[in-house]
Design a protein around this motif. Sequence first.
Motif, PDB file in Angstrom:
ATOM      1  N   MET A   1     -33.087 -89.348 -85.333  1.00  0.00           N
ATOM      2  CA  MET A   1     -33.618 -90.998 -84.658  1.00  0.00           C
ATOM      3  C   MET A   1     -34.134 -89.240 -83.188  1.00  0.00           C
ATOM      4  SD  MET A   1     -32.456 -94.371 -84.695  1.00  0.00           S
ATOM      5  CE  MET A   1     -31.801 -94.400 -86.847  1.00  0.00           C
ATOM      6  N   ARG A   2     -35.140 -90.551 -82.678  1.00  0.00           N
ATOM      7  CA  ARG A   2     -34.880 -90.304 -81.458  1.00  0.00           C
ATOM      8  C   ARG A   2     -35.032 -91.863 -81.042  1.00  0.00           C
ATOM      9  NH1 ARG A   2     -40.687 -90.380 -77.967  1.00  0.00           N
ATOM     10  NH2 ARG A   2     -40.447 -88.602 -76.351  1.00  0.00           N
ATOM     11  N   ILE A   3     -34.031 -91.304 -79.934  1.00  0.00           N
ATOM     12  CA  ILE A   3     -33.308 -92.528 -79.154  1.00  0.00           C
ATOM     13  C   ILE A   3     -33.214 -92.466 -77.945  1.00  0.00           C
ATOM     14  CG2 ILE A   3     -31.217 -94.076 -79.069  1.00  0.00           C
ATOM     15  CD1 ILE A   3     -30.148 -92.853 -81.854  1.00  0.00           C
ATOM     16  N   VAL A   4     -34.707 -94.113 -77.081  1.00  0.00           N
ATOM     17  CA  VAL A   4     -33.094 -93.640 -75.669  1.00  0.00           C
ATOM     18  C   VAL A   4     -33.419 -95.032 -75.622  1.00  0.00           C
ATOM     19  CG1 VAL A   4     -35.286 -94.854 -73.262  1.00  0.00           C
ATOM     20  CG2 VAL A   4     -36.496 -93.246 -75.473  1.00  0.00           C
ATOM     21  N   ILE A   5     -31.812 -94.258 -74.404  1.00  0.00           N
ATOM     22  CA  ILE A   5     -30.998 -94.928 -73.825  1.00  0.00           C
ATOM     23  C   ILE A   5     -31.158 -95.478 -72.290  1.00  0.00           C
ATOM     24  CG2 ILE A   5     -28.866 -95.305 -73.077  1.00  0.00           C
ATOM     25  CD1 ILE A   5     -28.406 -92.697 -75.558  1.00  0.00           C
ATOM     26  N   THR A   6     -30.917 -96.667 -72.267  1.00  0.00           N
ATOM     27  CA  THR A   6     -30.981 -97.341 -70.526  1.00  0.00           C
ATOM     28  C   THR A   6     -29.904 -97.203 -69.858  1.00  0.00           C
ATOM     29  OG1 THR A   6     -31.047 -99.943 -71.157  1.00  0.00           O
ATOM     30  CG2 THR A   6     -33.561 -98.426 -71.177  1.00  0.00           C
ATOM     31  N   GLY A   7     -30.176 -97.133 -68.893  1.00  0.00           N
ATOM     32  CA  GLY A   7     -29.006 -97.028 -68.019  1.00  0.00           C
ATOM     33  C   GLY A   7     -27.537 -96.114 -68.593  1.00  0.00           C
ATOM     34  N   ALA A   8     -28.356 -95.525 -68.640  1.00  0.00           N
ATOM     35  CA  ALA A   8     -27.523 -93.364 -69.009  1.00  0.00           C
ATOM     36  C   ALA A   8     -26.513 -93.630 -68.147  1.00  0.00           C
ATOM     37  CB  ALA A   8     -28.622 -92.594 -69.516  1.00  0.00           C
ATOM     38  N   CYS A   9     -26.524 -92.992 -67.091  1.00  0.00           N
ATOM     39  CA  CYS A   9     -25.446 -92.977 -65.891  1.00  0.00           C
ATOM     40  C   CYS A   9     -24.341 -93.756 -66.499  1.00  0.00           C
ATOM     41  CB  CYS A   9     -26.322 -93.336 -64.829  1.00  0.00           C
ATOM     42  SG  CYS A   9     -27.164 -91.485 -64.880  1.00  0.00           S
ATOM     43  N   GLU A  21     -24.956 -87.677 -79.893  1.00  0.00           N
ATOM     44  CA  GLU A  21     -25.747 -86.192 -80.188  1.00  0.00           C
ATOM     45  C   GLU A  21     -24.834 -85.188 -80.836  1.00  0.00           C
ATOM     46  OE1 GLU A  21     -25.596 -84.554 -76.625  1.00  0.00           O
ATOM     47  OE2 GLU A  21     -22.898 -84.523 -75.973  1.00  0.00           O
ATOM     48  N   GLN A  22     -23.197 -85.939 -81.589  1.00  0.00           N
ATOM     49  CA  GLN A  22     -22.483 -85.057 -82.172  1.00  0.00           C
ATOM     50  C   GLN A  22     -23.029 -85.392 -83.788  1.00  0.00           C
ATOM     51  OE1 GLN A  22     -18.787 -86.845 -81.955  1.00  0.00           O
ATOM     52  NE2 GLN A  22     -18.721 -85.460 -79.863  1.00  0.00           N
ATOM     53  N   ARG A  23     -24.364 -86.326 -83.710  1.00  0.00           N
ATOM     54  CA  ARG A  23     -24.492 -86.828 -85.352  1.00  0.00           C
ATOM     55  C   ARG A  23     -25.842 -86.594 -84.771  1.00  0.00           C
ATOM     56  NH1 ARG A  23     -21.709 -90.050 -89.083  1.00  0.00           N
ATOM     57  NH2 ARG A  23     -23.565 -90.784 -89.417  1.00  0.00           N
ATOM     58  N   GLY A  24     -26.162 -85.527 -84.156  1.00  0.00           N
ATOM     59  CA  GLY A  24     -27.741 -84.578 -84.297  1.00  0.00           C
ATOM     60  C   GLY A  24     -28.887 -85.717 -83.974  1.00  0.00           C
ATOM     61  N   HIS A  25     -28.939 -86.557 -83.366  1.00  0.00           N
ATOM     62  CA  HIS A  25     -29.766 -87.531 -82.834  1.00  0.00           C
ATOM     63  C   HIS A  25     -30.712 -86.967 -81.654  1.00  0.00           C
ATOM     64  CE1 HIS A  25     -29.086 -90.786 -85.593  1.00  0.00           C
ATOM     65  NE2 HIS A  25     -27.972 -90.523 -85.471  1.00  0.00           N
ATOM     66  N   GLU A  26     -32.041 -87.266 -81.120  1.00  0.00           N
ATOM     67  CA  GLU A  26     -32.259 -86.731 -79.940  1.00  0.00           C
ATOM     68  C   GLU A  26     -32.804 -87.738 -78.921  1.00  0.00           C
ATOM     69  OE1 GLU A  26     -37.444 -85.989 -78.491  1.00  0.00           O
ATOM     70  OE2 GLU A  26     -36.435 -85.472 -80.912  1.00  0.00           O
ATOM     71  N   LEU A  27     -32.083 -87.264 -77.648  1.00  0.00           N
ATOM     72  CA  LEU A  27     -32.136 -88.764 -76.943  1.00  0.00           C
ATOM     73  C   LEU A  27     -33.288 -88.589 -75.817  1.00  0.00           C
ATOM     74  CD1 LEU A  27     -27.797 -88.073 -76.915  1.00  0.00           C
ATOM     75  CD2 LEU A  27     -29.506 -89.667 -78.259  1.00  0.00           C
ATOM     76  N   HIS A  28     -33.264 -90.201 -75.349  1.00  0.00           N
ATOM     77  CA  HIS A  28     -33.730 -89.554 -73.772  1.00  0.00           C
ATOM     78  C   HIS A  28     -33.492 -90.816 -73.368  1.00  0.00           C
ATOM     79  CE1 HIS A  28     -37.689 -86.844 -75.298  1.00  0.00           C
ATOM     80  NE2 HIS A  28     -36.746 -87.804 -76.464  1.00  0.00           N
ATOM     81  N   ARG A 226     -23.568 -97.028 -82.472  1.00  0.00           N
ATOM     82  CA  ARG A 226     -23.936 -95.818 -83.343  1.00  0.00           C
ATOM     83  C   ARG A 226     -23.908 -96.273 -84.783  1.00  0.00           C
ATOM     84  NH1 ARG A 226     -21.391 -93.648 -87.967  1.00  0.00           N
ATOM     85  NH2 ARG A 226     -19.267 -92.524 -86.116  1.00  0.00           N
ATOM     86  N   GLN A 227     -22.932 -97.175 -85.532  1.00  0.00           N
ATOM     87  CA  GLN A 227     -23.409 -97.452 -86.217  1.00  0.00           C
ATOM     88  C   GLN A 227     -24.273 -98.251 -86.333  1.00  0.00           C
ATOM     89  OE1 GLN A 227     -19.026 -99.054 -86.380  1.00  0.00           O
ATOM     90  NE2 GLN A 227     -18.637 -97.659 -88.065  1.00  0.00           N
ATOM     91  N   ALA A 228     -24.535 -98.802 -85.827  1.00  0.00           N
ATOM     92  CA  ALA A 228     -25.778-100.608 -85.421  1.00  0.00           C
ATOM     93  C   ALA A 228     -26.926 -99.909 -85.930  1.00  0.00           C
ATOM     94  CB  ALA A 228     -25.983-101.897 -84.053  1.00  0.00           C
ATOM     95  N   LEU A 229     -27.217 -98.956 -84.500  1.00  0.00           N
ATOM     96  CA  LEU A 229     -27.714 -97.252 -84.165  1.00  0.00           C
ATOM     97  C   LEU A 229     -28.484 -97.408 -86.164  1.00  0.00           C
ATOM     98  CD1 LEU A 229     -28.280 -96.057 -81.803  1.00  0.00           C
ATOM     99  CD2 LEU A 229     -29.724 -97.407 -82.005  1.00  0.00           C
ATOM    100  N   GLU A 230     -27.317 -97.251 -86.558  1.00  0.00           N
ATOM    101  CA  GLU A 230     -27.839 -96.022 -87.691  1.00  0.00           C
ATOM    102  C   GLU A 230     -27.240 -97.314 -89.418  1.00  0.00           C
ATOM    103  OE1 GLU A 230     -26.174 -91.854 -86.740  1.00  0.00           O
ATOM    104  OE2 GLU A 230     -23.944 -93.230 -87.878  1.00  0.00           O
ATOM    105  N   ALA A 231     -26.945 -98.150 -89.183  1.00  0.00           N
ATOM    106  CA  ALA A 231     -26.800 -98.743 -90.720  1.00  0.00           C
ATOM    107  C   ALA A 231     -28.139 -99.332 -91.440  1.00  0.00           C
ATOM    108  CB  ALA A 231     -25.928-100.542 -90.374  1.00  0.00           C
TER     109      ALA A 231
END
Length: 297
Positions: A1-9, A21-28, A226-231
Amino acid sequence: MRIVITGACGFIGRRLIEELEQRGHELHLVDRQSPEEATIFVPGSRVSAPFKTDWPFYKADIMDGEAMERVVKQADAVVHLAAVPSGLPEAGREAFYYNASGTYMLLDAARLAGVSRFVAASSINAYGTFYWRIREEPVRYTHLPLTEAFPPEPQDPYSLSKLVNELTCDAFHRAYGMKTAALRFGGVWSDEVYDRAMEQGLPPTTAWLDDLYTWVHVRDIATGIRQALEAPDLPGSGAYTLNAADTSCPEPTMELLQRLRPDYAAMLTSPIEGRGALISSAKARAAFGFEPKFRLE
C-alpha cells in the motif's frame, strides 16, 4: 500500500514509519520541517530531535493545497498526524485554523486524487473533558468506562478543532465514499516515559483527576493506526478511542473509584477488574482489532 504520512517528523510519526515499513508498505513522508532540523513536542515545549529516513520526503505545509495534491497523487491511503498541539486561548486562532482548515485541505486533496482511506489523528481532547479546559468547573461524566457515546463538550481551540476534524472526516465519507477513521489518542507515552515508570514504579494516587488516569504507549498507537489502514472491513467512518487497557495508577480501579468518586462507582456500565482502564477502546477493537499490548504491571 502506498501511504502518505503528514507530521512524519513527530514522535508518533517516527514510530509509525517503523511499524509500516516492517509490513512492507511504501511510504511518502510530509512535514513542514526537514528531518535534519526536526523537533518534537514534549509537554510544555519543543526539543531538537533530528532523524534520518530513506523514504521520499516532502517539506511542505498541509495548508498548501497544490503541494498536497502533488504529494497524495497515486496514494492508496493518507495518515494525517500534522497539527498545532496547543489549546491555549492566545494560540487559538492559529491552532483552530491550521488544524481544522488543514484537515479539510488534505481531505479534499485526497478526494481529488482518488485516495480510498484516510486515517486522522484526533485526540481524547475531542471529548472536551481532558486538557486545556478553560472554565474551572468539574467534569460530569455520564458513564464509565468512558466511550465515544459521551456528548462532546469542547471549550478550548485544540479540542474543538479535533472534534471538527472528526465531523469533516464523516462528511467526506458521506459525500464521496472515502473510508475515514479519526483516532482519539489517549495520553501518549514515549518509550522513555514508559521505561522510567516501569523502573521507578507508580506513585500512590492521592486525588481524583478528570483525565481518568489516561495513558497509552506510542507503539500501541502506531499499531492501531496500521490496523485501521489494513482492516478489510473498516466501517465507512467513525471516531475511535485508543487508550491503554489499564490506568496510570498502582491501585485497583474499583478501589480508586470507591475512595475518590463513589458516585462514579455507582454508575459503571460494565465491571472493571484489577487496574482496568476508565476509558474504553472497545469500539476500536470491534472495528479494526485494536488490542494495546503495553501495560503498567
